[in-house]
Design an enzyme around this catalytic site. Structure first.
Site, PDB file in Angstrom:
ATOM      1  CG  HIS A   1       1.583  -0.038  -0.733  1.00  0.00           C
ATOM      2  ND1 HIS A   1       0.377   0.456  -0.468  1.00  0.00           N
ATOM      3  CD2 HIS A   1       1.279  -1.076  -1.746  1.00  0.00           C
ATOM      4  CE1 HIS A   1      -0.220  -0.088  -1.257  1.00  0.00           C
ATOM      5  NE2 HIS A   1      -0.050  -0.900  -2.081  1.00  0.00           N
TER       6      HIS A   1
ATOM      7  CG  HIS B   1      11.145   5.532 -10.751  1.00  0.00           C
ATOM      8  ND1 HIS B   1      10.882   4.532 -11.811  1.00  0.00           N
ATOM      9  CD2 HIS B   1      11.972   5.052  -9.970  1.00  0.00           C
ATOM     10  CE1 HIS B   1      11.849   3.606 -11.723  1.00  0.00           C
ATOM     11  NE2 HIS B   1      12.505   3.924 -10.360  1.00  0.00           N
TER      12      HIS B   1
ATOM     13  CD  GLU C   1      -2.142  -3.396  -7.033  1.00  0.00           C
ATOM     14  OE1 GLU C   1      -2.655  -2.241  -6.841  1.00  0.00           O
ATOM     15  OE2 GLU C   1      -2.666  -4.542  -6.300  1.00  0.00           O
TER      16      GLU C   1
END
Lengths: 138, 138, 138, 138, 138, 138
Positions: free
Chosen positions: F39, F80, F126
């Protein structure tokens, strides 16, 4: 047409409870929002007006005037108040975010027309996850 | 030492009013916060724990467990409640943000020690412009 | 008409990569978003429904029911998932924010009609700087 | 139609002052915004384009290209500049948020058409409490 | 000890430019921040005071009084001003965020002691990505 | 001492899964965070340095240099990317927020000393509800 938005805020207590219903029915529909001793929110109110910029000022409406209008006509009457008890213009309705937004529209719309612009929308946040928008009857 | 923070929230009504004072004195000190019919807020609660990351998990404390603890021990008891009326652990104090933060510390600190970490701070936002931090007695 | 919005969220991995293209072509078009080992986002989802407030409740739709619907039909299927691999309803499309928003519309729209309101828009944030809105086919 | 928004920002100085008016008249209309030694803002700019997702990419427009366009054509010319003095395309107007938004539309709209999409709106925040939206002449 | 924070804001112009340096040297060190025609920011100011809650009020300090103090002593003097030109207490320094924060500390600290609390920190945001904290000389 | 903070960000995939444990054990401890197909998150990184303002610049450290350092040494390597697979400096650890924050400290601390300041803390979000702070070994 350009659309100009001013944000104001108020902190208020309320509860959601239909006086024609039993406590059980209210709990079933409104859950914890029906707590008889009230709860409350930091409401954020976004008022959007539309019009053409005045060539002399670059303004649709004077933001200071708009801010004073919203504070005096709306926030002063709702801030640190109980929406079910303390606010004459909410007397006969359930103070859901939907209904409060409609009432704010009704108060501000004619006054903004007097100021030479048009009210486009009322956007009212009850929490950062829940908000309502109203664009008038049409 | 690493410091881990979890944010939770609750919406509640309250008023600031010293029962030993006249209504005038309360208005003088607390202003609109003393409105007898209550007002309310969307409170945001930041709980910070400290410890060393467990080499097997990379965690100071399991965030899910921390979140469940805060929700069950604090938010469930404060959310959609009246802080002056509905909350046993606030019964004998004025529910200022300062006092609520101290009480939340007293509830959570021993339970976080049982979970193998230490409570570092309670940070409680009453509005986005007003917040309190408490780091315990030392 | 009043418009009511509920915000929910999910955290997911994805990559942007057209399987009919070479790795070079994918890099040229999608850049770092095509990283073969995935990247991910905290998605924020705003679901807006419209309708008339029910006179008994002041609600367009019960927010708790709307929240449960979005969580069960959308977030549970996307949260902590890989949008390219784990999600049956995204199987045959590139999981761009545009395409994910359209699919969420298709899932929620009929169910919101069953609940007596209308879906007005899906607004999906991939980051705080990039978001998409979809208002259905008309 | 899907609507895609990209957020960029710039920090600039300006003042609101009509050169055809006396200092008193400017103060009366613009208040502290007319301070002759300038003041400034962190502007946030939201550019929304609309179109149909390309089946090969899932994109209305390539976000990287859109971001580069906005930065080169708008932000580079406004960031760390004085909007009254340093910006050729604002030379002949009062740099109210309304007017700046209209000028940004005029710059970006033809270039976004060249990129195969349509500009839908320019939303420009002067502060978090004041913002303007412009949807073009129609 | 409990720590209470109040957030206020001001919008101002400034530039970073050492008058003892050439324009080239200033550009080399300060880049676009040295633009001779100024730029500006929406500054956010967080003032944190510490003390023990008063048993009669639950307060470390009366938030209304703290807010009035910050507005009168700081914001009124900086809001819609040019930090290099219009502000006597910044006359002899470069108005970097660091230096402005230190000067705000020097103004507020003695006045907060008079109010029966202690200043703990000044946190000043120039943008949402850049901020400074100052805790006094010790 | 003055403390200066710069915020940067990166978007990445990860999973929490101890390779020495069974899939069941990982599910029991990490729940949905252990999804084998990953995830992801939009991470926000706050780097705080401390020092004394240079009298010639008003700076503790040049913010542009600090921003370039963080982008080149940290964000470029994480943005990324898949934190479990693509990042050499995270190879031998579980990419919990705690562990990623510690590794970022280890990379940046010596380089900030070379720039004449000291690293004070790494704060890594986060999600907006979960974040970690690390202040080094002492």
């Amino acid at each position: 047409m350009v659309y100009l938005t001013r944000k104001e805020h108020f902190n208020a207590a309320h509860k959601l409870s239909n006086p024609n219903w039993s406590e059980e029915k209210n709990w079933e529909v409104f859950g914890k929002c029906s707590n008889k001793n009230w709860h409350g929110h930091n409401y954020e109110l976004y008022v959007t007006v539309k019009g053409k910029p005045n060539p002399d000022t670059g303004f649709i409406i004077n933001l200071k005037d708009l801010s004073v209008l919203i504070r005096e006509e709306v926030c002063l009457k709702l801030d640190h108040k109980n929406l079910n008890v303390d606010v004459p213009f909410l007397n006969d309705i359930l103070p859901s975010t939907e209904n409060v937004a409609i009432k704010i529209w009704e108060i501000l719309s004619p006054k903004i027309i007097e100021m030479g612009a048009q009210l486009h929308s009322i956007k009212l946040y009850e929490t950062e996850s829940n908000f309502v928008e109203y664009f008038g009857e049409n």
